[in-house]
Scaffold this active site. Structure first.
Site, PDB file in Angstrom:
ATOM      1  N   CYS B 267       0.870  -1.452  -0.115  1.00 28.07           N
ATOM      2  CA  CYS B 267       0.109   0.071   0.049  1.00 28.07           C
ATOM      3  C   CYS B 267       0.896   1.363  -0.013  1.00 28.07           C
ATOM      4  CB  CYS B 267      -0.959   0.122   1.015  1.00 28.07           C
ATOM      5  SG  CYS B 267      -1.442  -1.266   2.023  1.00 28.07           S
ATOM      6  N   ARG B 296       7.055 -11.428   5.379  1.00 27.65           N
ATOM      7  CA  ARG B 296       6.552 -11.249   6.386  1.00 27.65           C
ATOM      8  C   ARG B 296       6.931 -12.144   7.592  1.00 27.65           C
ATOM      9  NH1 ARG B 296       0.376 -10.511   4.974  1.00 27.65           N
ATOM     10  NH2 ARG B 296       0.360  -8.354   3.763  1.00 27.65           N
ATOM     11  N   GLN B 314       1.686 -11.056  -3.730  1.00 22.62           N
ATOM     12  CA  GLN B 314       0.156 -10.775  -3.627  1.00 22.62           C
ATOM     13  C   GLN B 314      -0.221 -10.374  -5.126  1.00 22.62           C
ATOM     14  OE1 GLN B 314       0.563  -7.810  -0.339  1.00 22.62           O
ATOM     15  NE2 GLN B 314      -1.146  -9.204   0.645  1.00 22.62           N
ATOM     16  N   ASP B 316      -2.003  -7.772  -5.562  1.00 15.37           N
ATOM     17  CA  ASP B 316      -2.480  -6.906  -4.946  1.00 15.37           C
ATOM     18  C   ASP B 316      -3.104  -5.676  -5.872  1.00 15.37           C
ATOM     19  OD1 ASP B 316      -3.123  -5.411  -2.749  1.00 15.37           O
ATOM     20  OD2 ASP B 316      -0.991  -5.132  -2.103  1.00 15.37           O
ATOM     21  N   HIS B 318      -4.974  -1.457  -5.561  1.00 10.26           N
ATOM     22  CA  HIS B 318      -5.291  -0.539  -4.757  1.00 10.26           C
ATOM     23  C   HIS B 318      -6.177   0.279  -5.750  1.00 10.26           C
ATOM     24  CE1 HIS B 318      -1.931  -1.714  -2.286  1.00 10.26           C
ATOM     25  NE2 HIS B 318      -2.712  -1.837  -1.384  1.00 10.26           N
ATOM     26  N   LYS B 398     -15.575  -4.537   4.844  1.00 11.20           N
ATOM     27  CA  LYS B 398     -14.839  -5.567   3.904  1.00 11.20           C
ATOM     28  C   LYS B 398     -15.575  -6.520   3.595  1.00 11.20           C
ATOM     29  CE  LYS B 398     -12.333  -8.220   7.334  1.00 11.20           C
ATOM     30  NZ  LYS B 398     -11.091  -9.160   7.668  1.00 11.20           N
ATOM     31  N   HIS B 444      -8.408  -1.717  -0.864  1.00  8.67           N
ATOM     32  CA  HIS B 444      -7.377  -2.898  -1.141  1.00  8.67           C
ATOM     33  C   HIS B 444      -8.200  -3.959  -1.580  1.00  8.67           C
ATOM     34  CE1 HIS B 444      -4.561  -0.723   2.021  1.00  8.67           C
ATOM     35  NE2 HIS B 444      -6.141  -0.436   2.202  1.00  8.67           N
TER      36      HIS B 444
END
Lengths: 564, 564
Positions: B267, B296, B314, B316, B318, B398, B444
């Protein structure tokens, strides 16, 4: 660089130091060699030099030059030299390291410097020079050593060469990829990650296209793509030898009280995969490839956009083969490289074969055979090459490939390196037809080198006008009035479906404004859709050059695009 | 989990602790809650438990259960409880944290434990249970706290449920992706990078196919791909709030005496790019996507192949949009997710809408509107969903998406999360039609979640038999004798040219051996080429199931492949 030019640049470095000492007498001198691009001198100044000092220093250099001071060189007993330089710890350190009882001393007017020799007769001969910048440096390039300031410059044998150089610098400045990156919204740099590029959508698109094109070729040339971790334990980097030679350029972290490094290279990862199971001679050559994102420390002063960043993606490959297969593998690597370079229009490529250096590992016989295999591969590919005697890595001979760009600059991109060291270090093996265990040879090779750097080279080479096949937006459709929007949209959809990177500008801007915008964005093709085009179901194509073609059918356009 | 099952599992945890205390009286108890999968108890043992202790403990549990001890629960004054647990610092700490003057105490025979309550009447009711493993844990899950040992188990209300569970475990063990990964030569793990997967050529191929397929969809859904750095300064992670909440799961490094983190999320990078230039309402929504490789920290005991690794990629995204655009953006994200899940044959997907939690940021009105927009999007997409009241993140509501695999297991993959927090934290803006500056909403969202984990789910779901479109090797061509090699090669070349992942086995092995090899490698299609096929210019196609088709022309085969 020829010897005369080297002498001129060395003399210019002395002239620089002389000028600095007259202007800033409390400065302590260290060393000042000629380089490929010019010369520099590293100083420990009383107060830091500023950019504004450069014109002053340059003027003083011209002034001293005009004095026509004879430059002499003599040998002096070390004892006497130590007295002469008693206030300069750097020179004292240098004196200790020079073998023999005497050292060379150069003199021009009242300026004296420790020096091996090689100067012009008198300062008046140093005319065509220019100072180019100030940067930070370290004594003996050791980050933990004394911080110094480096003033760099360049010098030529005649005014014409200097003018050519200045023109090129000006052009390079105009098409600096960092400037183009901003103008074309391709990438950016931020203080939150010094030296780490952020790729915007259009920039990422180009990086991805470079990757996709290479993947296509790798499939054709029977490579197997792998992916290895970014973080690997320091123990592994110790085993590979990287820790020892390269740790100052590595980033470290800790996991569960164990030291890890962020990978600066992809080789150990590829080796781990090779070692996962035994290999038969029948499987060789195994050509693994990895688009490896590597992280390497660079001094912040050395960072230079995408040319020199702290992270980049290598189009890396490790080929595991028998000694007999070297020639064929190198030959195919050369073919692959030629295919890539010619795709991007780099038709002048310089190939350099580097041979056994003084310090090296592996038997004389192995080196001979391997170097011969490289030479044979070059010959087989019909490639002219130069030999850089003794310039190979300690672990094997190599071929470096340099491309020449549109501004006549030389970029080393590709490299093909044999490695006798890592296979031994990691006990790599394969089973021969005679059921014996032998050690394979490892070939490291990259063509782009760094994808990000290659992107930057392309940007500058093409002066921002990326060709159709690699442009982030290939086609922009411009409507003249709202009435053409449905037709324009149908063309947009068809082009997109055919895999083209296309945008539609259906805004209320005037067509001239839209064209101007497309030109600023350097979009190779603009399709201008007016009422006539709608009525006739045609397309008007406008190239970035301004050239236009009218009345094209969509089929014809697709055909052209397919060939572009 | 229903309440009855929860009570049973909680009781089983007590039974476990009781058994441990009888067998290892010097053990110190900490806590033992029921979980979704069963229950566990964390112990501080005198000497570490070993796997071999489990059957002993399980037998003891059955023995105590058979005693039919009544289980009672009462409230006890804290003063008295402190005396009771005077030798157990963990229980003493827990007593201090329970509000009020009394604490709950559960008793069964001579076993006493601190407990909120909720048990079966007597130990005889706890029949259908199983211990499942030992792992390391920490007091209060704090890495810097006291290291403990966790014994986990599961319990059910009846024998049938336990049998079903055991059968599933057995099947899952048989098709464990870590086992398949090794068998099929897809990936490996090494001590040189604990928790970091190494992808072998075939495994990398699947990861790349997942990426390519997603890229194809992202293009269709008008996303813009970006690429942000792996290392970013800790200052940025402080601004984003991640440092505060997440630092124990982050890896750190240092560059030029500045703290950097290896990114655990993408992000902040996406936000940096959004902030690079001002945005007009006309540009919104801006849908950025990134295949972000994140790192992580996970406890080594919690690592589980590709399901839980220390680095993963990911898919991912945004999305920056106006509050009015939320519904539409979520709707399109849902369509995209449905397209992906159905492509892989996951037809049972569970959608959960999580609403405002107690601690949250943003006005009641904003939450209401946003939650309503999510609900509307779900309705518009014709999706049945459950509502998880109060389960939203503090920064916004979410939707989580759970797929059900062939072994009836539930995997949370996709997520669509609104975020009111980061746009405020980073002062994100866009210029409205009225020339005012407003704050965009950030969404997200991920569909696969982690590419590597999704790969592992696919492997287990398909029990190693990846379908044609995602198989690393789709087609293997097998010759019966050497005479068929030229014809087989020509088919190989044509299939490869058409973009298929194809291998040729022209070895001298018997055809039965070749087929067996292809089956072990789980290659969906084998083409068997004998002399009849050469003479008739046909192909015999053998599916992995053993089904065969003879006399196919190459054209017919290509047609079939195109539809597969």
């Amino acid at each position: 660089m020829n010897n005369q030019l080297q002498i001129m640049r060395h003399s210019a470095a002395h002239l620089l130091a002389h000028a600095v000492m007259e202007l800033f007498p409390k400065t302590i001198l260290t060393i000042g060699p000629p380089t490929k691009a010019g010369f520099f001198y590293d100083f420990l100044p009383k107060e830091n030099f500023k950019l504004l000092d450069l014109p002053k220093i340059e003027a003083k250099m011209h002034e001293i030059a005009a004095r026509n001071l004879p430059i002499t060189h003599e040998q002096m007993p070390k004892e006497q030299a130590r007295k002469l330089f008693k206030d300069n710890p750097f020179k004292l350190e240098l004196i200790e390291q020079i073998p023999g009882d005497t050292v060379g001393i150069a003199t021009q007017g009242d300026f004296i410097d420790l020096c091996k020799g090689g100067h012009v007769d008198h300062t008046g001969k140093i005319k065509h020079f220019k100072l180019t910048g100030i940067s930070g440096s370290y004594w003996r390039a050791d980050r933990n050593g004394q911080a110094l300031q480096r003033i760099a410059g360049t010098a030529f044998l005649n005014a014409k060469d200097l003018r050519t150089y200045e023109k090129r610098v000006e052009e390079a400045r105009k098409y600096d990829h960092r400037k183009l990156g901003k103008q074309l919204d391709l990438f950016s740099f931020h203080d939150e990650g010094v030296g780490f590029p952020f790729f915007h959508p259009k920039g990422k698109s180009v990086i991805q296209l470079l990757k996709d094109y290479m993947r296509h070729l790798l499939n054709k040339y029977d490579y197997l793509e792998i992916q290895t971790p970014t973080m690997l334990s320091v123990d592994l980097w110790k085993q590979s030898g990287h820790y020892n030679f390269y740790k100052d350029n590595m980033y470290f972290s800790e996991i569960d009280e164990k030291q890890y490094a962020i990978k600066p290279m992809n080789c150990p990862g590829a080796i781990m995969i090779y070692k996962e199971r035994p290999h038969s001679f029948r499987e060789l050559p195994i050509r693994t490839s990895e688009f490896g994102n590597v992280h390497r420390y660079e001094l912040s002063g050395a960072l230079h956009g995408l040319f020199r960043a702290r992270a980049f993606t290598q189009d890396d490959s490790h080929i595991f083969c028998t000694p007999e297969q070297i020639e064929d593998e190198v030959y195919h690597s050369l073919l692959l490289a030629q295919e890539v370079f010619s795709k991007f229009g780099f038709n002048t490529v310089r190939y350099a074969l580097s041979t056994k250096p003084e310090k090296s590992m592996g038997s004389e016989q192995l080196w001979d055979k391997a170097t011969q295999a490289l030479a044979n591969a070059l010959k087989k590919a019909n490639i002219n090459y130069t030999v850089d005697e003794g310039e190979g890595a300690f672990y094997g001979p190599k071929i470096d490939m340099h491309i020449k760009d549109s501004m006549d600059r030389d970029w080393q991109c590709g490299t093909i390196q044999l490695d006798f060291f890592l296979p031994q270090n990691f006990n790599l093996e394969y089973v021969t037809s005679g059921d014996k265990r032998e050690q394979p040879v490892m070939i490291h090779r990259a063509i782009y080198g760094s994808l990000e750097r290659f992107f930057a080279i392309l940007l500058e080479h093409f002066k921002g006008k990326l060709p159709f096949f690699i442009a982030p937006v290939q086609i922009k459709i411009l409507t003249i009035t709202d009435e053409q929007v449905p037709y324009a949209k149908s063309i947009f959809e068809k082009l997109k479906k055919n895999g083209y990177r296309v945008q539609l500008d259906a805004s209320s801007d005037q067509i001239s404004t839209k064209i101007k915008k497309g030109q600023i964005e350097q979009v190779p093709w603009m399709l201008i859709i007016g009422q006539k085009e709608v009525d006739n179901k045609t397309i008007a194509l406008r190239y970035l050059s301004g050239k236009q073609e009218f009345g094209l059918s969509l089929e014809k356009l697709l055909e052209k695009a397919n060939e572009a």
